[in-house]
Design a protein around this motif. Structure first.
Motif, PDB file in Angstrom:
ATOM      1  N   GLU A 117      66.578  45.286  49.337  1.00 47.31           N
ATOM      2  CA  GLU A 117      65.964  46.298  50.196  1.00 47.31           C
ATOM      3  C   GLU A 117      66.382  46.050  51.633  1.00 47.31           C
ATOM      4  N   ARG A 118      66.877  47.104  52.292  1.00 50.30           N
ATOM      5  CA  ARG A 118      67.241  47.028  53.707  1.00 50.30           C
ATOM      6  C   ARG A 118      66.246  47.858  54.495  1.00 50.30           C
ATOM      7  N   VAL A 119      65.712  47.297  55.574  1.00 56.87           N
ATOM      8  CA  VAL A 119      64.784  47.989  56.461  1.00 56.87           C
ATOM      9  C   VAL A 119      65.397  47.943  57.851  1.00 56.87           C
ATOM     10  N   VAL A 120      65.745  49.118  58.393  1.00 53.22           N
ATOM     11  CA  VAL A 120      66.386  49.172  59.705  1.00 53.22           C
ATOM     12  C   VAL A 120      65.719  50.230  60.576  1.00 53.22           C
ATOM     13  N   ILE A 121      65.770  50.014  61.885  1.00 54.51           N
ATOM     14  CA  ILE A 121      65.288  50.980  62.875  1.00 54.51           C
ATOM     15  C   ILE A 121      66.519  51.573  63.550  1.00 54.51           C
ATOM     16  N   VAL A 122      66.597  52.887  63.616  1.00 54.98           N
ATOM     17  CA  VAL A 122      67.765  53.582  64.176  1.00 54.98           C
ATOM     18  C   VAL A 122      67.785  53.403  65.686  1.00 54.98           C
ATOM     19  N   ARG A 123      68.911  52.897  66.217  1.00 51.87           N
ATOM     20  CA  ARG A 123      69.089  52.754  67.666  1.00 51.87           C
ATOM     21  C   ARG A 123      70.082  53.764  68.207  1.00 51.87           C
ATOM     22  N   ARG A 124      71.136  54.048  67.449  1.00 48.23           N
ATOM     23  CA  ARG A 124      72.163  54.991  67.890  1.00 48.23           C
ATOM     24  C   ARG A 124      72.521  55.900  66.728  1.00 48.23           C
ATOM     25  N   LEU A 125      72.814  57.146  67.052  1.00 45.97           N
ATOM     26  CA  LEU A 125      73.253  58.101  66.042  1.00 45.97           C
ATOM     27  C   LEU A 125      74.773  58.184  66.089  1.00 45.97           C
ATOM     28  N   ILE A 126      75.399  57.881  64.958  1.00 42.71           N
ATOM     29  CA  ILE A 126      76.851  58.003  64.865  1.00 42.71           C
ATOM     30  C   ILE A 126      77.185  58.732  63.580  1.00 42.71           C
ATOM     31  N   ARG A 127      78.355  59.360  63.573  1.00 45.22           N
ATOM     32  CA  ARG A 127      78.798  60.104  62.401  1.00 45.22           C
ATOM     33  C   ARG A 127      79.956  59.446  61.687  1.00 45.22           C
ATOM     34  N   LYS A 128      80.822  58.775  62.448  1.00 48.58           N
ATOM     35  CA  LYS A 128      82.025  58.183  61.863  1.00 48.58           C
ATOM     36  C   LYS A 128      81.775  56.725  61.542  1.00 48.58           C
ATOM     37  N   ARG A 129      82.382  56.266  60.454  1.00 47.17           N
ATOM     38  CA  ARG A 129      82.229  54.874  60.033  1.00 47.17           C
ATOM     39  C   ARG A 129      82.890  53.956  61.053  1.00 47.17           C
ATOM     40  N   VAL A 130      82.195  52.881  61.376  1.00 48.42           N
ATOM     41  CA  VAL A 130      82.686  51.947  62.380  1.00 48.42           C
ATOM     42  C   VAL A 130      82.752  50.551  61.771  1.00 48.42           C
ATOM     43  N   GLY A 131      83.365  49.630  62.498  1.00 46.63           N
ATOM     44  CA  GLY A 131      83.458  48.250  62.046  1.00 46.63           C
ATOM     45  C   GLY A 131      82.101  47.564  62.061  1.00 46.63           C
ATOM     46  N   ALA A 132      82.000  46.441  61.364  1.00 45.97           N
ATOM     47  CA  ALA A 132      80.731  45.735  61.242  1.00 45.97           C
ATOM     48  C   ALA A 132      80.149  45.288  62.586  1.00 45.97           C
ATOM     49  N   PRO A 133      80.955  44.752  63.542  1.00 51.67           N
ATOM     50  CA  PRO A 133      80.351  44.355  64.819  1.00 51.67           C
ATOM     51  C   PRO A 133      79.755  45.531  65.589  1.00 51.67           C
ATOM     52  N   VAL A 134      80.347  46.712  65.436  1.00 58.18           N
ATOM     53  CA  VAL A 134      79.829  47.903  66.111  1.00 58.18           C
ATOM     54  C   VAL A 134      78.623  48.439  65.347  1.00 58.18           C
ATOM     55  N   ALA A 135      78.673  48.380  64.024  1.00 59.42           N
ATOM     56  CA  ALA A 135      77.586  48.923  63.198  1.00 59.42           C
ATOM     57  C   ALA A 135      76.265  48.223  63.476  1.00 59.42           C
ATOM     58  N   VAL A 136      76.281  46.907  63.691  1.00 60.59           N
ATOM     59  CA  VAL A 136      75.024  46.198  63.921  1.00 60.59           C
ATOM     60  C   VAL A 136      74.416  46.556  65.270  1.00 60.59           C
ATOM     61  N   GLN A 137      75.178  47.173  66.161  1.00 60.58           N
ATOM     62  CA  GLN A 137      74.640  47.629  67.441  1.00 60.58           C
ATOM     63  C   GLN A 137      73.917  48.971  67.307  1.00 60.58           C
ATOM     64  N   CYS A 138      74.034  49.616  66.146  1.00 61.18           N
ATOM     65  CA  CYS A 138      73.459  50.945  65.945  1.00 61.18           C
ATOM     66  C   CYS A 138      72.083  50.902  65.288  1.00 61.18           C
ATOM     67  N   TYR A 139      71.617  49.725  64.890  1.00 59.12           N
ATOM     68  CA  TYR A 139      70.297  49.623  64.281  1.00 59.12           C
ATOM     69  C   TYR A 139      69.705  48.247  64.541  1.00 59.12           C
ATOM     70  N   ILE A 140      68.385  48.157  64.362  1.00 56.61           N
ATOM     71  CA  ILE A 140      67.669  46.884  64.419  1.00 56.61           C
ATOM     72  C   ILE A 140      67.328  46.526  62.985  1.00 56.61           C
ATOM     73  N   ASP A 141      67.788  45.374  62.527  1.00 52.76           N
ATOM     74  CA  ASP A 141      67.628  44.983  61.132  1.00 52.76           C
ATOM     75  C   ASP A 141      66.328  44.209  60.943  1.00 52.76           C
ATOM     76  N   ASN A 142      65.388  44.799  60.210  1.00 52.06           N
ATOM     77  CA  ASN A 142      64.114  44.153  59.873  1.00 52.06           C
ATOM     78  C   ASN A 142      64.043  43.842  58.383  1.00 52.06           C
ATOM     79  N   SER A 143      65.193  43.697  57.735  1.00 55.05           N
ATOM     80  CA  SER A 143      65.241  43.496  56.290  1.00 55.05           C
ATOM     81  C   SER A 143      64.751  42.110  55.912  1.00 55.05           C
ATOM     82  N   PRO A 144      64.103  41.995  54.746  1.00 49.77           N
ATOM     83  CA  PRO A 144      63.761  40.664  54.256  1.00 49.77           C
ATOM     84  C   PRO A 144      65.043  39.917  53.895  1.00 49.77           C
ATOM     85  N   PRO A 145      65.002  38.579  53.889  1.00 54.54           N
ATOM     86  CA  PRO A 145      66.218  37.836  53.559  1.00 54.54           C
ATOM     87  C   PRO A 145      66.675  38.141  52.138  1.00 54.54           C
ATOM     88  N   PRO A 146      67.991  38.079  51.892  1.00 55.96           N
ATOM     89  CA  PRO A 146      68.485  38.376  50.544  1.00 55.96           C
ATOM     90  C   PRO A 146      68.000  37.323  49.553  1.00 55.96           C
TER      91      PRO A 146
END
Length: 198
Positions: A117-146
């Protein structure tokens, strides 16, 4: 208010909406909106975030939830995102949503995918797929550990280079696979056969 005036000045100076947004986002890319303390970003990441925001929705346009979860790399393909929404695995602010749901900044997105289960808060709205370092800037990750991976080796795997299994080896592999499928229960012999009587 002061930052909005600065953004408008940048837009006027560059003469274009996209160029102004890229420069404005790069200028404020050094701070992280979700964190209490400003954290400097790598200039390459800041530029990529700015480019992603520039390619994002203009004023009044929206982003679909299936497109957003794909763009921020929570899911591998957009069609898998749409299937997850249709299957009831995506919730926004506690409500089950369809693939065309319009996501907004500040929404809480819950996604169940591949047993996690992934729980994220939206920080930025984007339409095009981006790299992982950029993607983590678009949300706040509140997910439980895997969940922890199992330390045991899967039943029935052979070492590389040992050659083709013999008939006896194949029987052992079948027995191990049957035990693994039954959760460790069962007796000797192949599954589905009765033991021989003497």
């Amino acid at each position: 208010m002061a930052s909005e005036d600065a953004d408008e000045d940048v837009n006027r100076d560059t003469g274009g909406r996209v160029g102004g947004q890229v420069e404005a986002a790069a200028a404020r890319g050094a701070e992280s909106p979700g964190a209490g303390v400003a954290q400097p970003l790598d200039p390459k990441i800041a530029a990529a975030v700015a480019a992603a925001e520039a390619a994002g929705p203009a004023g009044g346009e929206t982003v679909r939830i299936d497109s957003w979860i794909w763009a921020v790399r929570l899911i591998k393909t957009r069609s898998l995102g749409a299937a997850a929404c249709r299957g009831g695995h995506v919730h926004v602010n506690g409500e089950r949503v369809k693939p065309a749901y319009s996501v907004r900044v500040g929404d809480e997105v819950r996604l169940r995918h591949e047993g996690r289960e992934r729980v994220v808060i939206v920080r930025r709205l984007i339409r095009k797929r981006v790299g992982a370092p950029v993607a983590v800037q678009c949300y706040i990750d509140n997910s439980p550990p895997p969940p922890p991976r199992e330390a045991t080796a899967p039943a029935g795997l052979r070492d590389r280079g040992t050659g083709r299994p013999t008939k006896r080896d194949r029987r052992e592999l079948e027995r191990l696979r049957a035990l693994a499928a039954q959760g460790g229960l069962g007796g000797p012999g192949r599954p589905g056969t009765r033991p021989r009587s003497s």
